[in-house]
Design an enzyme around this catalytic site. Structure first.
Site, PDB file in Angstrom:
ATOM      1  N   ASP A 257       5.702   7.456  -9.580  1.00  0.00           N
ATOM      2  CA  ASP A 257       6.695   8.433  -9.137  1.00  0.00           C
ATOM      3  C   ASP A 257       6.944   9.548 -10.142  1.00  0.00           C
ATOM      4  O   ASP A 257       7.169  10.691  -9.761  1.00  0.00           O
ATOM      5  CB  ASP A 257       8.035   7.736  -8.857  1.00  0.00           C
ATOM      6  CG  ASP A 257       7.974   6.857  -7.619  1.00  0.00           C
ATOM      7  OD1 ASP A 257       7.131   7.122  -6.751  1.00  0.00           O
ATOM      8  OD2 ASP A 257       8.778   5.916  -7.535  1.00  0.00           O
TER       9      ASP A 257
ATOM     10  N   TYR B 115       9.652   7.560   3.798  1.00  0.00           N
ATOM     11  CA  TYR B 115      10.968   8.178   3.725  1.00  0.00           C
ATOM     12  C   TYR B 115      11.219   9.007   4.987  1.00  0.00           C
ATOM     13  O   TYR B 115      10.292   9.468   5.658  1.00  0.00           O
ATOM     14  CB  TYR B 115      11.058   9.098   2.510  1.00  0.00           C
ATOM     15  CG  TYR B 115      11.314   8.412   1.184  1.00  0.00           C
ATOM     16  CD1 TYR B 115      11.128   7.046   1.016  1.00  0.00           C
ATOM     17  CD2 TYR B 115      11.736   9.151   0.082  1.00  0.00           C
ATOM     18  CE1 TYR B 115      11.364   6.433  -0.200  1.00  0.00           C
ATOM     19  CE2 TYR B 115      11.970   8.550  -1.149  1.00  0.00           C
ATOM     20  CZ  TYR B 115      11.780   7.190  -1.285  1.00  0.00           C
ATOM     21  OH  TYR B 115      12.020   6.591  -2.491  1.00  0.00           O
TER      22      TYR B 115
END
Length: 469
Positions: free
Chosen positions: A151, A406
Site C-alpha cells: 500500500d 473498495y
C-alpha cells in the site's frame, strides 16, 4: 426652373442632408461615450470572486458620399459567476441505480501503457466528473509492477483523469500520496495527499494547484484519510483523517479547510469506536460520512459534521443488514444504531451508504467473507429503526464469481436535486491471482435513477492468462 432656382433648391437639399448627418453624428457620439463609460461588473456576494467585465467597443466607420456613418458595437458577455458550492438542493428521489461509466483499465493494460493503481474514487467539479486513483509509479507491462500489492511506497502518486479515461502515460500526477481525498469547492480543487514514513507521515493540502498547508502524523502510526471525495460547503471543506492502530483504538480527527488552509480541527466524538476510510456526502447544512470500523463492528459508523460550529456526532447505521466484509449472514447479523455490533469486526473494506428519509440505500460485497461480487439495495427503516432488515430494490452490480474491492460515494448536483452515485473498485492480480506479480484495478460507476432499469453484471473482465506477468 431657372438656374437661380436650381441653385437654391440644391443648396436647400444639401443643407438639409448636412443637418441630418450632423445630428446623427452627435447621436452616435453620445451613444458611444455612454456605452464606453457604463460600468459592466459581475458583482457577487462577499465570499465570491469579483470578475470585472468591461465592454469591448469596436467602431467601423464606413463613409458614403452623403457622409452617413454606420457604427457597429460588439459587447463582451460577462462570464458566469464563480461561486462556492452550498449543496442546498434536496436529494434526488431514486428507484435504484443505472450504469454510468467503466474504464476497463486492466483489459487495456494487456496492450501496455496503463498505470498500476488501487484505491480509486470519483469526484466532480461543477461541470465535469473525474476519476482518481493512487498510482504505483509504474505501468502494468513494466517489471516495476512486481510486488505492487504493498500500500505505502514513496513512488505512489495521486492520478487524475476525466471519468472514463484510463490512467495512460499522459495522466497528470497531482501529488505524492499513498492515501488521499479530493473535492472541488466551486472555485478550485482541493487535494489532501498523505505520504512519508509509516511512523511520521505528512499530509499536504494542495488548493488550486498550489501547496497551501500541511500537517504531520499526530499518533505516529500511518496517518491516513478517506480514499474518496471530501465535501465543501460554502467554501469550507471537511476531511476525515485517522492516525493509529488499524485493529484497536485510533485517533480520528475531522479537519476543516478553507482554500487549502486548515482553519479548525475537531476530534471524533460520539459512540463510533473506530473510524477509517469514510465515504462522505453533503447533507445540507452539514456533511455526513459512512465509514469503516476495522476493530469491533461489521456495521458501519456514521459521522455527522457540523460545518458552522465544527461539532461532531457519531453513531452506526441502524440496518441489521450490515455493510462491511467480513460479516455474519443476514439472519444472524445485527445493528442497533449506537454501538459496534462486535460481529467479525476485525478487518473490513471501504464502503458506503446514504440516508433516504428513514430508509437507507447501501452497497456491499455479495460474499460475506471476501471481496467478491457487489450488490446494492434499500433497507426500509434502515436509517432510523434498530436492526431493520426489510430489503427492497436489490441490484447486482458484479456477480459473485468476480472480484470487487473498495467502493465509495460521490454526489452530482443537478438542476433541481442532488444525485448520489457510487463506484466499485474491481481488483485484479495478487494475492488471489498468483499467475501475475502485480495488483491493480479498474472501476465501474453507477448513479441514482428515478426511472426503470434492467439487470446485468459488470466485472473487470480481463482474462488473467492474457495479461503481462
Amino acid at each position: 426652373m431657372n438656374p437661380n432656382q436650381k441653385i437654391i433648391t440644391i443648396g436647400s437639399v444639401s443643407l438639409t442632408i448636412a443637418t441630418i448627418c450632423f445630428l446623427m453624428q452627435i447621436a452616435i457620439l453620445v451613444t458611444t461615450v455612454t456605452l464606453h463609460f457604463k460600468q459592466y461588473e459581475c458583482s457577487s456576494p462577499p465570499n465570491n470572486q469579483v470578475m470585472p467585465c468591461e465592454p469591448i467597443i469596436i467602431e467601423r466607420n464606413i463613409t458614403e458620399i452623403v457622409y452617413l456613418t454606420n457604427t457597429t458595437i460588439d459587447k463582451e458577455i460577462c462570464p458566469k459567476l464563480v461561486e462556492y458550492r452550498n449543496w442546498s438542493k434536496p436529494q434526488c428521489k431514486i428507484t435504484g441505480f443505472a450504469p454510468f461509466s467503466k474504464d476497463n483499465s486492466i483489459r487495456l493494460s494487456a496492450g501496455g501503457g496503463i498505470w498500476v493503481t488501487r484505491e480509486p474514487y470519483v469526484s466532480c467539479d461543477p461541470g465535469k466528473c473525474y476519476q482518481f486513483a493512487l498510482g504505483q509509479g509504474t505501468t502494468l507491462d513494466n517489471k516495476h509492477s512486481n510486488d505492487t500489492i504493498h500500500d505505502r511506497t514513496p513512488y505512489r502518486t495521486l492520478l487524475m483523469n476525466e471519468l472514463g479515461v484510463p490512467f495512460h502515460l499522459g495522466t497528470r500526477q497531482v501529488c505524492i500520496a499513498w492515501s488521499s481525498s479530493s473535492c472541488h469547492d466551486g472555485k478550485a480543487w482541493l487535494h489532501v495527499c498523505v505520504t512519508g514514513y509509516d511512523k511520521n507521515a505528512t499530509a499536504s493540502f494542495i488548493y488550486d494547484g498550489r501547496l497551501v498547508d500541511s500537517i504531520g502524523s499526530w499518533s505516529k502510526n500511518i496517518l491516513r484519510t478517506q480514499e474518496s471525495e471530501c465535501v465543501c460547503i460554502n467554501g469550507t471543506c471537511t476531511v476525515v483523517m485517522t492516525d493509529g492502530s488499524a485493529s484497536e483504538r485510533a485517533d480520528t480527527k475531522i479537519l476543516f479547510i478553507e482554500e487549502g488552509k486548515i482553519v479548525h480541527i475537531s476530534p471524533l466524538s460520539g459512540s463510533a469506536q473506530h473510524v477509517e476510510e469514510c465515504s462522505c456526502y453533503p447533507r445540507y447544512p452539514g456533511v455526513r460520512c459512512v465509514c469503516r470500523d476495522n476493530w469491533k463492528g461489521s456495521n458501519r459508523p456514521v459521522v455527522d459534521i457540523n460545518v458552522k460550529d465544527y461539532s461532531i456526532v457519531s453513531s452506526y447505521v441502524c440496518s441489521g443488514l450490515v455493510g462491511d466484509t467480513p460479516r455474519k449472514n443476514d439472519r444472524s447479523s445485527s445493528s442497533y444504531c449506537r454501538n459496534p455490533n462486535n460481529e467479525k469486526g476485525n478487518h473490513g473494506v471501504k464502503g458506503w451508504a446514504f440516508d433516504d428519509g428513514n430508509d437507507v440505500w447501501m452497497g456491499r460485497t455479495i460474499s460475506e467473507e471476501s471481496r467478491s461480487g457487489y450488490e446494492t439495495f434499500k433497507v426500509i427503516g434502515g436509517w432510523s429503526t434498530p436492526n431493520s432488515k426489510l430489503q427492497i430494490n436489490r441490484q447486482v452490480i458484479v456477480d459473485s464469481d468476480n472480484r470487487s474491492g473498495y467502493s465509495g460515494i460521490f454526489s452530482v448536483e443537478g438542476k433541481s436535486c442532488i444525485n448520489r452515485c457510487f463506484y466499485v473498485e474491481l481488483i485484479r492480480g495478487r494475492e488471489q491471482e498468483t499467475r501475475v506479480w502485480w495488483t491493480s484495478n479498474s472501476i465501474v460507476v453507477f448513479c441514482g435513477t428515478s426511472g426503470t432499469y434492467g439487470t446485468g453484471s459488470w466485472p473487470d473482465g480481463a482474462d488473467i492468462n492474457l495479461m503481462p506477468i
